[in-house]
Design an enzyme around this catalytic site. Structure first.
Site, PDB file in Angstrom:
ATOM      1  N   LYS A   1       0.865  -1.177   0.000  1.00  0.00           N
ATOM      2  CA  LYS A   1       0.000   0.000   0.000  1.00  0.00           C
ATOM      3  C   LYS A   1       0.903   1.229   0.000  1.00  0.00           C
ATOM      4  O   LYS A   1       1.627   1.492   0.958  1.00  0.00           O
ATOM      5  CB  LYS A   1      -0.907  -0.010   1.228  1.00  0.00           C
ATOM      6  CG  LYS A   1      -1.955   1.092   1.227  1.00  0.00           C
ATOM      7  CD  LYS A   1      -2.862   0.961   2.440  1.00  0.00           C
ATOM      8  CE  LYS A   1      -3.979   1.979   2.439  1.00  0.00           C
ATOM      9  NZ  LYS A   1      -4.821   1.863   3.653  1.00  0.00           N
TER      10      LYS A   1
ATOM     11  N   ARG B   1     -11.002   9.264   1.330  1.00  0.00           N
ATOM     12  CA  ARG B   1     -10.992   9.904   2.654  1.00  0.00           C
ATOM     13  C   ARG B   1     -12.203  10.804   2.846  1.00  0.00           C
ATOM     14  O   ARG B   1     -12.669  10.975   3.970  1.00  0.00           O
ATOM     15  CB  ARG B   1      -9.667  10.656   2.846  1.00  0.00           C
ATOM     16  CG  ARG B   1      -8.501   9.683   3.000  1.00  0.00           C
ATOM     17  CD  ARG B   1      -7.140  10.332   3.008  1.00  0.00           C
ATOM     18  NE  ARG B   1      -6.097   9.292   3.090  1.00  0.00           N
ATOM     19  CZ  ARG B   1      -4.822   9.494   2.818  1.00  0.00           C
ATOM     20  NH1 ARG B   1      -4.408  10.707   2.459  1.00  0.00           N
ATOM     21  NH2 ARG B   1      -3.950   8.493   2.890  1.00  0.00           N
TER      22      ARG B   1
ATOM     23  N   LYS C   1       0.876   9.743   6.025  1.00  0.00           N
ATOM     24  CA  LYS C   1       1.011   8.346   6.410  1.00  0.00           C
ATOM     25  C   LYS C   1       2.314   7.737   5.892  1.00  0.00           C
ATOM     26  O   LYS C   1       2.433   6.522   5.788  1.00  0.00           O
ATOM     27  CB  LYS C   1      -0.202   7.565   5.890  1.00  0.00           C
ATOM     28  CG  LYS C   1      -1.523   8.145   6.389  1.00  0.00           C
ATOM     29  CD  LYS C   1      -2.722   7.259   6.063  1.00  0.00           C
ATOM     30  CE  LYS C   1      -4.003   7.875   6.624  1.00  0.00           C
ATOM     31  NZ  LYS C   1      -5.173   6.974   6.521  1.00  0.00           N
TER      32      LYS C   1
ATOM     33  N   LYS D   1      -2.009  -1.560  -3.963  1.00  0.00           N
ATOM     34  CA  LYS D   1      -2.869  -0.383  -3.842  1.00  0.00           C
ATOM     35  C   LYS D   1      -2.009   0.878  -3.818  1.00  0.00           C
ATOM     36  O   LYS D   1      -1.077   0.957  -3.009  1.00  0.00           O
ATOM     37  CB  LYS D   1      -3.702  -0.480  -2.554  1.00  0.00           C
ATOM     38  CG  LYS D   1      -4.684   0.663  -2.351  1.00  0.00           C
ATOM     39  CD  LYS D   1      -5.480   0.487  -1.072  1.00  0.00           C
ATOM     40  CE  LYS D   1      -6.496   1.614  -0.901  1.00  0.00           C
ATOM     41  NZ  LYS D   1      -7.277   1.480   0.344  1.00  0.00           N
TER      42      LYS D   1
ATOM     43  N   SER E   1      -9.999   5.207  -5.261  1.00  0.00           N
ATOM     44  CA  SER E   1     -10.979   6.268  -5.480  1.00  0.00           C
ATOM     45  C   SER E   1     -10.496   7.342  -6.441  1.00  0.00           C
ATOM     46  O   SER E   1     -11.262   7.839  -7.268  1.00  0.00           O
ATOM     47  CB  SER E   1     -11.348   6.901  -4.137  1.00  0.00           C
ATOM     48  OG  SER E   1     -10.186   7.432  -3.497  1.00  0.00           O
TER      49      SER E   1
ATOM     50  N   TYR F   1     -14.642   0.357  -7.909  1.00  0.00           N
ATOM     51  CA  TYR F   1     -15.956   0.979  -7.720  1.00  0.00           C
ATOM     52  C   TYR F   1     -16.810   0.862  -8.976  1.00  0.00           C
ATOM     53  O   TYR F   1     -18.000   1.151  -8.939  1.00  0.00           O
ATOM     54  CB  TYR F   1     -15.769   2.444  -7.314  1.00  0.00           C
ATOM     55  CG  TYR F   1     -14.964   2.592  -6.043  1.00  0.00           C
ATOM     56  CD1 TYR F   1     -15.543   2.345  -4.804  1.00  0.00           C
ATOM     57  CD2 TYR F   1     -13.612   2.936  -6.081  1.00  0.00           C
ATOM     58  CE1 TYR F   1     -14.799   2.450  -3.632  1.00  0.00           C
ATOM     59  CE2 TYR F   1     -12.862   3.038  -4.916  1.00  0.00           C
ATOM     60  CZ  TYR F   1     -13.453   2.789  -3.700  1.00  0.00           C
ATOM     61  OH  TYR F   1     -12.707   2.880  -2.551  1.00  0.00           O
TER      62      TYR F   1
END
Length: 340
Positions: free
Chosen positions: A209, A219, A232, A263, A289, A328
């Site tokens: 990730k 988010r 992060k 990811k 996303s 999605y």
């Protein structure tokens, strides 16, 4: 001696009589030699869950995607099952008053994500449920782990998510997909699941990730965008590092991961390929996303053929060695494939 009937062309001599276009000349030949295919069996549908009843709330940053209350999610799961989608991955947007520094709500057996799992398994028992134990939907600071001072503490976070994994398995989760990127988490979760009698619950590791800029709309979807303090980078993989990503994945394999995930997806097709070649485990890409939103918004502006690009990007994951894709677009693709 030249044969007057000889129709050999200069191109034939240059190519040694090999013409690549022969296999492309018609639709039937192109279909006959096609190397990769996208089917409904390749799709995992990520969904967002919110508290309440009979709610379907559009997400502005992700056109065509909505947060759903548990009852609406159960209905959607039935539709997914009817279309043949193998699995869904659930992500909760919990009430802000239930978020704290340690993400304690993740340890509530009746929290939103566990209620969603139970509802989906009841409504659509043939659909697999994949749950995440990362703490970011549950923390008041938006990080994936427990924050002490300025540090996301590794070992305390692992203890926390192991408890959450068992609770999610008890609720009916088929696969635990830990995304918080703490060291040792895969082996620790495996031990805790087995000790609790959940040997048949799988682990899909977010093996690589990356510390990416493509997560913004997600988010917004789980309402952590305004909460996040700092970034992060101390626990996600640097976007420049391919070898480090493979080392990270290798540890997850050793610790007992059943499946591996990359990811984001499209910017890291090279990692998908390298992971499949290196480990031979099922490999999945998460078309995140930001990737989704760019395609949708560009299509809305008329810059691209959205449906064509949707299918092309998903097929690229298959070409890169992926066994499946979290996207999605899953319902749109499943409906399109059902008509073809």
């Amino acid at each position: 001696m030249n044969d007057a009937n000889d129709k050999t062309h200069l191109v034939d001599r240059i190519t040694g009589h090999r013409r690549m276009r022969r296999n492309r000349k018609a639709d039937w030949t192109r279909r006959l030699v096609r190397e990769n295919r996208l089917t409904v069996d390749d799709l995992i549908w990520p969904v967002f869950v919110i508290p309440g009843d009979n709610i379907e709330e559009p997400i502005p940053a992700m056109p065509g995607v909505s947060r759903m209350s548990v009852d609406r999610l159960a209905e959607a799961a039935r539709k997914a099952e009817a279309l043949g989608i193998p699995a869904i991955a659930t992500f909760p947007n919990i009430a802000l008053e239930k978020r704290d520094m340690n993400g304690s709500e993740v340890l509530n057996p009746d929290n939103l994500i566990n209620r969603a799992t139970r509802a989906v398994k009841k409504a659509a028992p043939g659909v697999g449920v994949i749950t995440d134990v990362a703490l970011d939907p549950f923390t008041s600071h938006g990080h994936d782990g427990i924050l002490i001072g300025d540090e996301i503490v590794n070992d305390a976070t692992v203890d926390h998510i192991c408890e959450a994994a068992v609770l999610q398995a008890e609720a009916g989760a088929d696969i635990i997909a830990p995304s918080e990127m703490m060291d040792g988490r895969i082996g620790a979760i495996r031990e805790r699941l087995d000790a609790a009698g959940f040997q048949n619950v799988g682990i899909m590791s977010y093996a690589t990730k990356f510390s990416s800029g493509f997560y913004g709309p997600y988010r917004e979807a789980i309402a952590t965008k305004g909460l996040l303090k700092g970034d992060k980078a101390s626990y996600y993989v640097d976007t420049a590092n391919g070898t480090e990503a493979l080392r990270d994945a290798a540890l997850d394999v050793e610790e007992g991961a059943d499946m591996l995930m990359v990811k984001p997806g499209l910017p890291y097709l090279d990692i998908c390929w390298r992971m499949k070649e290196a480990f031979g485990l099922p490999v999945f890409a998460y078309q995140v996303s930001g990737e989704y939103a760019m395609i949708r918004m560009a299509a809305e502006r008329g810059a691209i053929d959205g449906e064509r690009v949707m299918m092309e990007t998903l097929l690229s994951f298959k070409r890169a060695g992926c066994d499946g894709i979290l996207t999605y677009f899953a319902m749109d693709v499943a409906e399109k494939l059902a008509k073809s």
